[in-house]
Design a protein around this motif. Sequence first.
Motif, mmCIF file in Angstrom:
data_model
loop_
_atom_site.group_PDB
_atom_site.id
_atom_site.type_symbol
_atom_site.label_atom_id
_atom_site.label_comp_id
_atom_site.label_asym_id
_atom_site.label_seq_id
_atom_site.Cartn_x
_atom_site.Cartn_y
_atom_site.Cartn_z
ATOM 1 N N GLN A 47 -59.323 -45.084 37.342
ATOM 2 C CA GLN A 47 -58.126 -44.296 37.634
ATOM 3 C C GLN A 47 -56.937 -44.972 36.965
ATOM 4 O OE1 GLN A 47 -57.289 -43.422 41.743
ATOM 5 N NE2 GLN A 47 -55.359 -42.393 41.273
ATOM 6 N N PRO A 48 -56.336 -44.352 35.955
ATOM 7 C CA PRO A 48 -55.215 -44.985 35.253
ATOM 8 C C PRO A 48 -54.027 -45.250 36.178
ATOM 9 C CG PRO A 48 -56.107 -43.168 33.962
ATOM 10 C CD PRO A 48 -56.726 -43.074 35.327
ATOM 11 N N ILE A 49 -53.403 -46.417 35.994
ATOM 12 C CA ILE A 49 -52.164 -46.721 36.716
ATOM 13 C C ILE A 49 -50.988 -46.843 35.748
ATOM 14 C CG2 ILE A 49 -53.348 -47.838 38.639
ATOM 15 C CD1 ILE A 49 -52.516 -50.553 37.414
ATOM 16 N N THR A 50 -51.288 -47.190 34.515
ATOM 17 C CA THR A 50 -50.279 -47.360 33.465
ATOM 18 C C THR A 50 -50.953 -47.031 32.142
ATOM 19 O OG1 THR A 50 -49.160 -49.143 34.674
ATOM 20 C CG2 THR A 50 -48.746 -49.025 32.315
ATOM 21 N N TRP A 51 -50.192 -46.468 31.213
ATOM 22 C CA TRP A 51 -50.775 -46.218 29.893
ATOM 23 C C TRP A 51 -49.685 -46.007 28.861
ATOM 24 C CZ3 TRP A 51 -51.062 -42.661 33.891
ATOM 25 C CH2 TRP A 51 -50.344 -41.471 33.719
ATOM 26 N N ARG A 52 -50.107 -46.096 27.623
ATOM 27 C CA ARG A 52 -49.262 -45.680 26.505
ATOM 28 C C ARG A 52 -50.174 -45.179 25.390
ATOM 29 N NH1 ARG A 52 -47.424 -50.721 22.704
ATOM 30 N NH2 ARG A 52 -49.234 -52.066 23.067
ATOM 31 N N GLU A 68 -53.852 -47.078 25.134
ATOM 32 C CA GLU A 68 -54.050 -48.287 25.934
ATOM 33 C C GLU A 68 -53.869 -47.895 27.395
ATOM 34 O OE1 GLU A 68 -52.824 -52.919 25.479
ATOM 35 O OE2 GLU A 68 -51.187 -51.481 25.293
ATOM 36 N N ILE A 69 -54.940 -48.030 28.161
ATOM 37 C CA ILE A 69 -54.937 -47.563 29.545
ATOM 38 C C ILE A 69 -55.221 -48.740 30.473
ATOM 39 C CG2 ILE A 69 -55.981 -45.983 31.212
ATOM 40 C CD1 ILE A 69 -56.735 -44.171 28.884
ATOM 41 N N PHE A 70 -54.407 -48.854 31.510
ATOM 42 C CA PHE A 70 -54.562 -49.916 32.501
ATOM 43 C C PHE A 70 -55.038 -49.300 33.817
ATOM 44 C CE2 PHE A 70 -51.563 -51.242 29.359
ATOM 45 C CZ PHE A 70 -51.751 -52.609 29.188
ATOM 46 N N PHE A 71 -55.877 -50.037 34.524
ATOM 47 C CA PHE A 71 -56.447 -49.531 35.769
ATOM 48 C C PHE A 71 -56.841 -50.707 36.655
ATOM 49 C CE2 PHE A 71 -59.767 -50.090 32.642
ATOM 50 C CZ PHE A 71 -60.840 -50.634 33.340
ATOM 51 N N ILE A 72 -57.172 -50.412 37.903
ATOM 52 C CA ILE A 72 -57.689 -51.417 38.828
ATOM 53 C C ILE A 72 -59.203 -51.275 38.859
ATOM 54 C CG2 ILE A 72 -57.652 -52.308 41.185
ATOM 55 C CD1 ILE A 72 -54.946 -52.505 39.833
ATOM 56 N N ASP A 73 -59.920 -52.344 38.521
ATOM 57 C CA ASP A 73 -61.378 -52.212 38.505
ATOM 58 C C ASP A 73 -61.948 -52.382 39.912
ATOM 59 O OD1 ASP A 73 -61.530 -54.948 39.019
ATOM 60 O OD2 ASP A 73 -62.411 -55.481 37.088
ATOM 61 N N GLU A 74 -63.265 -52.327 40.016
ATOM 62 C CA GLU A 74 -63.908 -52.335 41.332
ATOM 63 C C GLU A 74 -63.736 -53.660 42.065
ATOM 64 O OE1 GLU A 74 -68.387 -53.456 39.674
ATOM 65 O OE2 GLU A 74 -67.994 -51.508 40.589
ATOM 66 N N LYS A 75 -63.278 -54.690 41.350
ATOM 67 C CA LYS A 75 -63.039 -55.990 41.981
ATOM 68 C C LYS A 75 -61.550 -56.267 42.157
ATOM 69 C CE LYS A 75 -67.447 -57.787 40.431
ATOM 70 N NZ LYS A 75 -68.177 -58.754 39.580
ATOM 71 N N SER A 80 -57.559 -53.471 31.443
ATOM 72 C CA SER A 80 -57.110 -52.574 30.381
ATOM 73 C C SER A 80 -58.273 -52.224 29.474
ATOM 74 C CB SER A 80 -55.987 -53.218 29.555
ATOM 75 O OG SER A 80 -56.484 -54.292 28.776
ATOM 76 N N VAL A 81 -58.150 -51.069 28.823
ATOM 77 C CA VAL A 81 -59.130 -50.649 27.832
ATOM 78 C C VAL A 81 -58.382 -49.928 26.717
ATOM 79 C CG1 VAL A 81 -59.632 -48.474 29.050
ATOM 80 C CG2 VAL A 81 -61.325 -49.432 27.467
ATOM 81 N N LEU A 82 -58.806 -50.154 25.483
ATOM 82 C CA LEU A 82 -58.183 -49.552 24.306
ATOM 83 C C LEU A 82 -59.125 -48.544 23.664
ATOM 84 C CD1 LEU A 82 -56.525 -52.451 22.239
ATOM 85 C CD2 LEU A 82 -55.377 -50.365 22.983
ATOM 86 N N PHE A 83 -58.556 -47.425 23.222
ATOM 87 C CA PHE A 83 -59.291 -46.452 22.423
ATOM 88 C C PHE A 83 -58.479 -46.163 21.169
ATOM 89 C CE2 PHE A 83 -60.312 -45.528 26.881
ATOM 90 C CZ PHE A 83 -61.697 -45.571 26.862
ATOM 91 N N PHE A 171 -46.483 -44.304 30.549
ATOM 92 C CA PHE A 171 -46.258 -44.200 31.986
ATOM 93 C C PHE A 171 -46.261 -45.605 32.576
ATOM 94 C CE2 PHE A 171 -47.818 -43.720 36.383
ATOM 95 C CZ PHE A 171 -46.956 -42.742 36.869
ATOM 96 N N HIS A 172 -45.103 -46.034 33.077
ATOM 97 C CA HIS A 172 -44.944 -47.324 33.754
ATOM 98 C C HIS A 172 -45.374 -48.511 32.890
ATOM 99 C CE1 HIS A 172 -45.027 -45.384 38.052
ATOM 100 N NE2 HIS A 172 -43.972 -45.037 37.332
ATOM 101 N N PHE A 173 -45.302 -48.351 31.568
ATOM 102 C CA PHE A 173 -45.660 -49.455 30.679
ATOM 103 C C PHE A 173 -44.433 -50.324 30.445
ATOM 104 C CE2 PHE A 173 -46.075 -51.447 26.503
ATOM 105 C CZ PHE A 173 -47.302 -52.074 26.642
#
Length: 210
Positions: A47-52, A68-75, A80-83, A171-173
Amino acid sequence: MIRESTGEVINKYKYLEGHPRQYRFDAKEGVFNINGTEKLGRTLTFQPITWRIFTDNILNMGTKNWAEIFFIDEKDCVSSVLFHGYSVDNIFRLIEPLYYDDLTLADVVITALAEKKEYTKSQPKGTYYIATFSYKMADIQRSAELKLFSEEVKIFRQETLTDIANIKTAFHFYNPLLQGEALEELPEGVTYSEVRGAVEEVYQIGNGEA
């Protein structure tokens, strides 16, 4: 989050400022991994929390379109992950219908899937992968919590920052370079690869894995 014994406000999400946990999409092999080592498979759900979404010359890869998408992982680690390339086009295809429903990526849970493609203009023919995306609505209460968190925390990845990126949407970057802040410099002889390894070790210790 409030610690009941003291009333102290604490943060339940783990984040080293400027050094999120790094998830990667390997477009050659068609798998997602953590920090280039721990393979996760052909899908990644977040679930994205921040991106650009932007155009820039980063990571010594030349000028490309990036998401570039930032999210909270299961831990509970800020990650972040880049495409890039065609995968970015697919993210835009996701954003458009959400926009007309007064929603953003922060309101949904996304599943990224590695989809196999063939090179048709070269010989011998080869294969590569692009990321395609689907989504479902996220829990409203959790979405509100994550939006508040991303508003209050400076979320960015130091390795991908410049002050000349052409931002298409964000968003919130947070970009400290545009705020006149200096980035921490690496000690002499230390590489970003070593920093990534050290950061991942910190996250693993925080999760009781090391």
